[in-house]
Write an enzyme that holds these catalytic residues in place. Sequence first.
Site, PDB file in Angstrom:
ATOM      1  N   LYS A  83      18.651 157.038 -56.359  1.00 35.53           N
ATOM      2  CA  LYS A  83      18.232 157.806 -57.531  1.00 35.53           C
ATOM      3  C   LYS A  83      17.912 159.251 -57.166  1.00 35.53           C
ATOM      4  O   LYS A  83      18.067 160.154 -57.987  1.00 35.53           O
ATOM      5  CB  LYS A  83      17.039 157.132 -58.193  1.00 35.53           C
ATOM      6  CG  LYS A  83      17.440 155.814 -58.850  1.00 35.53           C
ATOM      7  CD  LYS A  83      16.236 154.953 -59.089  1.00 35.53           C
ATOM      8  CE  LYS A  83      15.987 154.734 -60.559  1.00 35.53           C
ATOM      9  NZ  LYS A  83      14.702 154.074 -60.797  1.00 35.53           N
ATOM     10  N   LYS A 127       8.641 157.042 -57.201  1.00 36.67           N
ATOM     11  CA  LYS A 127       9.683 156.053 -57.512  1.00 36.67           C
ATOM     12  C   LYS A 127      10.509 155.728 -56.281  1.00 36.67           C
ATOM     13  O   LYS A 127      10.803 156.610 -55.469  1.00 36.67           O
ATOM     14  CB  LYS A 127      10.605 156.602 -58.614  1.00 36.67           C
ATOM     15  CG  LYS A 127       9.876 156.878 -59.925  1.00 36.67           C
ATOM     16  CD  LYS A 127      10.719 157.683 -60.887  1.00 36.67           C
ATOM     17  CE  LYS A 127      11.547 156.814 -61.795  1.00 36.67           C
ATOM     18  NZ  LYS A 127      12.187 157.629 -62.867  1.00 36.67           N
ATOM     19  N   GLY A 151      15.111 147.617 -62.360  1.00 43.94           N
ATOM     20  CA  GLY A 151      14.344 146.570 -63.034  1.00 43.94           C
ATOM     21  C   GLY A 151      12.867 146.901 -63.178  1.00 43.94           C
ATOM     22  O   GLY A 151      12.042 146.006 -63.277  1.00 43.94           O
ATOM     23  N   GLY A 152      12.530 148.202 -63.211  1.00 42.88           N
ATOM     24  CA  GLY A 152      11.147 148.629 -63.424  1.00 42.88           C
ATOM     25  C   GLY A 152      10.235 148.456 -62.216  1.00 42.88           C
ATOM     26  O   GLY A 152       9.029 148.640 -62.314  1.00 42.88           O
ATOM     27  N   LYS A 155      12.800 146.761 -70.677  1.00 41.45           N
ATOM     28  CA  LYS A 155      13.109 146.855 -72.098  1.00 41.45           C
ATOM     29  C   LYS A 155      12.929 145.517 -72.801  1.00 41.45           C
ATOM     30  O   LYS A 155      13.211 144.469 -72.242  1.00 41.45           O
ATOM     31  CB  LYS A 155      14.555 147.328 -72.262  1.00 41.45           C
ATOM     32  CG  LYS A 155      14.777 148.712 -71.698  1.00 41.45           C
ATOM     33  CD  LYS A 155      16.228 148.967 -71.370  1.00 41.45           C
ATOM     34  CE  LYS A 155      16.358 150.256 -70.564  1.00 41.45           C
ATOM     35  NZ  LYS A 155      17.698 150.373 -69.944  1.00 41.45           N
ATOM     36  N   GLU A 167      20.543 157.547 -68.415  1.00 41.79           N
ATOM     37  CA  GLU A 167      19.207 157.361 -68.983  1.00 41.79           C
ATOM     38  C   GLU A 167      18.406 158.662 -68.931  1.00 41.79           C
ATOM     39  O   GLU A 167      18.405 159.356 -67.921  1.00 41.79           O
ATOM     40  CB  GLU A 167      18.453 156.260 -68.219  1.00 41.79           C
ATOM     41  CG  GLU A 167      19.107 154.889 -68.333  1.00 41.79           C
ATOM     42  CD  GLU A 167      18.222 153.740 -67.847  1.00 41.79           C
ATOM     43  OE1 GLU A 167      18.431 152.612 -68.305  1.00 41.79           O
ATOM     44  OE2 GLU A 167      17.319 153.975 -67.006  1.00 41.79           O
ATOM     45  N   ASN A 193      22.965 154.018 -64.710  1.00 45.72           N
ATOM     46  CA  ASN A 193      23.289 152.636 -64.367  1.00 45.72           C
ATOM     47  C   ASN A 193      24.798 152.479 -64.401  1.00 45.72           C
ATOM     48  O   ASN A 193      25.434 152.749 -65.425  1.00 45.72           O
ATOM     49  CB  ASN A 193      22.625 151.663 -65.338  1.00 45.72           C
ATOM     50  CG  ASN A 193      21.114 151.683 -65.183  1.00 45.72           C
ATOM     51  OD1 ASN A 193      20.588 151.760 -64.077  1.00 45.72           O
ATOM     52  ND2 ASN A 193      20.401 151.631 -66.287  1.00 45.72           N
ATOM     53  N   ARG A 224      27.110 150.165 -64.608  1.00 47.50           N
ATOM     54  CA  ARG A 224      27.533 148.802 -64.976  1.00 47.50           C
ATOM     55  C   ARG A 224      27.402 148.633 -66.481  1.00 47.50           C
ATOM     56  O   ARG A 224      26.912 149.532 -67.159  1.00 47.50           O
ATOM     57  CB  ARG A 224      26.594 147.803 -64.301  1.00 47.50           C
ATOM     58  CG  ARG A 224      25.129 148.129 -64.651  1.00 47.50           C
ATOM     59  CD  ARG A 224      24.169 147.084 -64.188  1.00 47.50           C
ATOM     60  NE  ARG A 224      22.802 147.551 -64.163  1.00 47.50           N
ATOM     61  CZ  ARG A 224      21.951 147.536 -65.172  1.00 47.50           C
ATOM     62  NH1 ARG A 224      22.346 147.119 -66.354  1.00 47.50           N
ATOM     63  NH2 ARG A 224      20.722 147.982 -65.046  1.00 47.50           N
TER      64      ARG A 224
HETATM   65  P1  ADP Z   1      19.160 147.072 -68.461  1.00 49.34           P
HETATM   66  O1  ADP Z   1      18.857 148.412 -68.973  1.00 49.34           O
HETATM   67  O2  ADP Z   1      20.609 146.743 -68.475  1.00 49.34           O
HETATM   68  O3  ADP Z   1      18.300 146.037 -69.021  1.00 49.34           O
HETATM   69  P2  ADP Z   1      17.669 146.465 -66.129  1.00 49.34           P
HETATM   70  O4  ADP Z   1      17.177 147.492 -65.177  1.00 49.34           O
HETATM   71  O5  ADP Z   1      16.666 145.755 -66.960  1.00 49.34           O
HETATM   72  O6  ADP Z   1      18.782 147.190 -66.958  1.00 49.34           O
HETATM   73  O7  ADP Z   1      18.520 145.416 -65.309  1.00 49.34           O
HETATM   74  C1  ADP Z   1      19.313 144.409 -65.875  1.00 49.34           C
HETATM   75  C2  ADP Z   1      19.213 143.178 -65.064  1.00 49.34           C
HETATM   76  O8  ADP Z   1      19.435 143.445 -63.694  1.00 49.34           O
HETATM   77  C3  ADP Z   1      17.851 142.543 -65.140  1.00 49.34           C
HETATM   78  O9  ADP Z   1      18.065 141.174 -65.101  1.00 49.34           O
HETATM   79  C4  ADP Z   1      17.149 143.047 -63.901  1.00 49.34           C
HETATM   80  O10 ADP Z   1      16.173 142.127 -63.493  1.00 49.34           O
HETATM   81  C5  ADP Z   1      18.304 143.133 -62.927  1.00 49.34           C
HETATM   82  N1  ADP Z   1      18.185 144.232 -61.943  1.00 49.34           N
HETATM   83  C6  ADP Z   1      18.181 145.545 -62.180  1.00 49.34           C
HETATM   84  N2  ADP Z   1      18.115 146.265 -61.061  1.00 49.34           N
HETATM   85  C7  ADP Z   1      18.070 145.379 -60.047  1.00 49.34           C
HETATM   86  C8  ADP Z   1      18.018 145.488 -58.628  1.00 49.34           C
HETATM   87  N3  ADP Z   1      17.993 146.657 -58.001  1.00 49.34           N
HETATM   88  N4  ADP Z   1      17.989 144.346 -57.906  1.00 49.34           N
HETATM   89  C9  ADP Z   1      18.041 143.157 -58.523  1.00 49.34           C
HETATM   90  N5  ADP Z   1      18.111 142.990 -59.858  1.00 49.34           N
HETATM   91  C10 ADP Z   1      18.129 144.071 -60.615  1.00 49.34           C
HETATM   92  P1  ADP Z   2      14.657 151.460 -63.392  1.00 48.06           P
HETATM   93  O1  ADP Z   2      15.717 151.767 -62.386  1.00 48.06           O
HETATM   94  O2  ADP Z   2      13.673 150.470 -62.903  1.00 48.06           O
HETATM   95  O3  ADP Z   2      15.217 151.189 -64.737  1.00 48.06           O
HETATM   96  P2  ADP Z   2      13.917 154.108 -64.407  1.00 48.06           P
HETATM   97  O4  ADP Z   2      13.927 155.306 -63.545  1.00 48.06           O
HETATM   98  O5  ADP Z   2      15.034 153.963 -65.374  1.00 48.06           O
HETATM   99  O6  ADP Z   2      13.818 152.813 -63.478  1.00 48.06           O
HETATM  100  O7  ADP Z   2      12.539 154.036 -65.193  1.00 48.06           O
HETATM  101  C1  ADP Z   2      12.127 152.883 -65.896  1.00 48.06           C
HETATM  102  C2  ADP Z   2      11.200 153.293 -67.039  1.00 48.06           C
HETATM  103  O8  ADP Z   2      10.061 153.989 -66.537  1.00 48.06           O
HETATM  104  C3  ADP Z   2      11.831 154.244 -68.043  1.00 48.06           C
HETATM  105  O9  ADP Z   2      12.532 153.550 -69.036  1.00 48.06           O
HETATM  106  C4  ADP Z   2      10.622 154.967 -68.599  1.00 48.06           C
HETATM  107  O10 ADP Z   2       9.975 154.179 -69.575  1.00 48.06           O
HETATM  108  C5  ADP Z   2       9.703 155.049 -67.398  1.00 48.06           C
HETATM  109  N1  ADP Z   2       9.847 156.341 -66.667  1.00 48.06           N
HETATM  110  C6  ADP Z   2      10.712 156.599 -65.669  1.00 48.06           C
HETATM  111  N2  ADP Z   2      10.562 157.851 -65.203  1.00 48.06           N
HETATM  112  C7  ADP Z   2       9.585 158.411 -65.936  1.00 48.06           C
HETATM  113  C8  ADP Z   2       8.935 159.700 -65.934  1.00 48.06           C
HETATM  114  N3  ADP Z   2       9.274 160.663 -65.071  1.00 48.06           N
HETATM  115  N4  ADP Z   2       7.938 159.910 -66.828  1.00 48.06           N
HETATM  116  C9  ADP Z   2       7.569 158.938 -67.696  1.00 48.06           C
HETATM  117  N5  ADP Z   2       8.123 157.725 -67.744  1.00 48.06           N
HETATM  118  C10 ADP Z   2       9.113 157.445 -66.881  1.00 48.06           C
HETATM  119 MG    MG Z   3      16.362 152.463 -65.884  1.00 47.17          MG
END
Ligand code: ADP
Ligand code: ADP
Ligand code: MG
Length: 464
Positions: free
Chosen positions: A116, A158, A164-165, A237, A275, A290, A292
């Site tokens: 990232k 981060k 996956g948050g 989400k 995103e 993402n 995919r």
């Molecule tokens: P989306 O926006 O498509 O929901 P998510 O970040 O929630 O994206 O990921 C979708 C699925 O992939 C979820 O089941 C999440 O648990 C899994 N996932 C996402 N990132 C990873 C990762 N780095 N390693 C393992 N599983 C992941």
């Molecule tokens: P993941 O790869 O786990 O999906 P993201 O970078 O997409 O991680 O961030 C997941 C969530 O965290 C976002 O959907 C948003 O709600 C929150 N987030 C991420 N970055 C920020 C930021 N700089 N400030 C506030 N919220 C954030």
């Molecule tokens: Mg994300």
Amino acid sequence: MLKRLLIANRGEIALRIIRACRELDVETVAVYSTADENALHGQLATQAICIGPAKAADSYLNQEALLRAAVITGCDAIHPGYGFLSENPEFADACQAAGLKFIGPSGDVIRRMGSKAAARQLAIGAGVPVVPGSQGTVRDEQEAVQIAREVGYPVMLKASAGGGGRGMRTAANEQEIREAFRTAQAEARACFGDDAMYLEKFIEHPRHIEFQIMADTQGNVIHLGERECSIQRRRQKLIEEAPSFALSPELRAQMGAHAVALAKQAGYVGAGTVEYVLAPDQKYYFIEMNTRIQVEHPVTEMVSGVDLVKEQIRVTSGLRLSLTQEELTLRGHAVECRINAECPRKDFRPSPGTVEFLHLPGGPGIRVDTALYTGCQVSAHYDSMVAKVIAYGSTRLEAIRRMRRALEELVIDGIDTNSNLSHLIMFHPDFIRGHYDTDFVAKHLDELLAISNECDLLVGEEAL
Ligand code: ADP
Ligand code: ADP
Ligand code: MG
């Protein structure tokens, strides 16, 4: 066109891919673990192969077994779905080396976006606004403290490999950032086997807005509008909609053009999601891409009329995108609720088990993507998301009303789900007004659970 496709996934997304293949006359090979012997994806594919034991590391993540299965069954491509190996660059490379097409961008593009911190640099290079923060990765606590002083608190640490948050922490001051650095880094090491960290300013009260993009091998790149994904719990989400209430046509055009510019800069092919977080002052910032198909892709399909999975298969076959940016029209409104096998009143504890009885909603404007059936097993080994209910309407209010009645029709006996919680959200005044940000669930959860408990007392049964 591809002839035979191996699906390296399970559950609803495996079914979704099988459906696209059937419509395109592409044969499918499903793979399943021993825990999924009776799973629907194995039944509906042209052919099914057991690839290992229940543990994902030994089956759905077992690259060698997957490649072997694809070669033995004469496949010409592999669709990774989402999760599992979908964003693994080594797997994309290994597919290519084995003479199989990987449905997604090249290993190099996945690698670049999978970091990232590197993706941020790429976005900066493409002229896309990013959240103020570190140049690249942050070496140690001391450097984190220094950069945080420059960008100003609160900040977010981060994991560069995160998803996956997980692997992220916020910090409001110097003491918190030292603490956060250690815990987030440890989590990143445990979850992703990579402890590289970067730092961003924490944008307060943001909306999560993402753009669906699609690119072919001829260099055509389009965006299919945005999805509003601010209804999240613990940065995962829960409810998504398209379009977003928060965007003016001008802002949509600008954010969409930036998403396309980023994809072009990256040499992107296939479906992807850019995103952003959108601040209350309407400024937007790239957070990640993402590489995919996304869980929430159906809301885009409903408003665009484009089948994104078929489009993925088309571009992997070397065909052009089936439409241009000018030909794309977005119509109406769609809402998706993710149905998870979990118990909201027990702190969202996963709720695996046997589905004793299943009734799915239907009727005008309703789509359900699920691999559940009466009598099936929901395994504790995999993701708890077991169904997606999608409602379409000519207006946002019509979509919301349809979602309410769809969730009222839905019956999943035998396991607990979050369906009633989402149903209540469909009645919340702030949700109906579209006045919400990523804090919505945290802010209203206690109130919603309390209402749900009161309803239980009235009807005399457990609702959540
Ligand atoms: P989306 O926006 O498509 O929901 P998510 O970040 O929630 O994206 O990921 C979708 C699925 O992939 C979820 O089941 C999440 O648990 C899994 N996932 C996402 N990132 C990873 C990762 N780095 N390693 C393992 N599983 C992941
Ligand atoms: P993941 O790869 O786990 O999906 P993201 O970078 O997409 O991680 O961030 C997941 C969530 O965290 C976002 O959907 C948003 O709600 C929150 N987030 C991420 N970055 C920020 C930021 N700089 N400030 C506030 N919220 C954030
Ligand atoms: Mg994300």
